[in-house]
Enzyme design. Sequence first.
Site, mmCIF file in Angstrom:
data_model
loop_
_atom_site.group_PDB
_atom_site.id
_atom_site.type_symbol
_atom_site.label_atom_id
_atom_site.label_comp_id
_atom_site.label_asym_id
_atom_site.label_seq_id
_atom_site.Cartn_x
_atom_site.Cartn_y
_atom_site.Cartn_z
ATOM 1 N N GLY A 183 -8.584 11.922 1.964
ATOM 2 C CA GLY A 183 -8.464 10.484 1.703
ATOM 3 C C GLY A 183 -7.275 9.836 2.373
ATOM 4 O O GLY A 183 -6.156 10.236 2.127
ATOM 5 N N SER A 184 -7.469 8.839 3.207
ATOM 6 C CA SER A 184 -6.366 8.309 3.992
ATOM 7 C C SER A 184 -6.811 7.087 4.791
ATOM 8 O O SER A 184 -7.887 6.548 4.587
ATOM 9 C CB SER A 184 -5.853 9.401 4.938
ATOM 10 O OG SER A 184 -6.953 10.030 5.565
#
Length: 230
Positions: A183-184
């Site tokens: 997640g980013s």
Amino acid sequence: MKIPPYPHPAVAREGWFILAASALVSLLVSFWSGWASIPFWLFTLFALQFFRDPAREAPEGEGTVLSPADGRIVCVEEARDPHADRDALKISVFMNVFNVHSNRCPVDGRVRSLDYFPGKFFNAALDKASLENERNAMVLDTADGHVVTAVQVAGLVAKRILCHVTPGQDLYAGQRYGFIRFGSRVDVYLPLGARPRVAIGDKVQATSTVLAELPEAEAPASDPGEISKP
């Protein structure tokens, strides 16, 4: 000097250890209890889809800026690029845990600098993540004299930013250069005058999607040399 492409195994090498360990634990638990092993096998399947790393073809065209990541556009606006000290067009791609997390270079260019900043782990979809989260900034000089900055930003559950390039290295558009675990987002800062080809909410794919078109060529401040493609 010709820059060889970063290898593209079907599963990113950054996930090999995690996948091998989770598969081994799942197998061992299976010998004890099939039902008990289900959560472990589900995690193994999740890791397999998370670390997938499909090969992509870049579209033809001069002056195009390719998406550095799979995901959804969450920002298209003029902003200050703190890494190259300039006003710029900022385009941000948010990756959720189901997107491919392999990062690709947006343009042909030479790496001017790499800067890592420790920080917090806010939701990467939030604007403040660009300045407050853990991040790694890569500033590129193109042969046409443009400056393009790509910033890997950690997210709410991302705990590891990986970058496989060094200052002075020549990269080609679409070349794999890094990975962010779980997640980013990636922020791309472009020269003012660049024309965006995406809008907020659009879904994009690394390498395959054109984010923007650079302005007409300028005389380069320093010759970054010819960027060789494979």
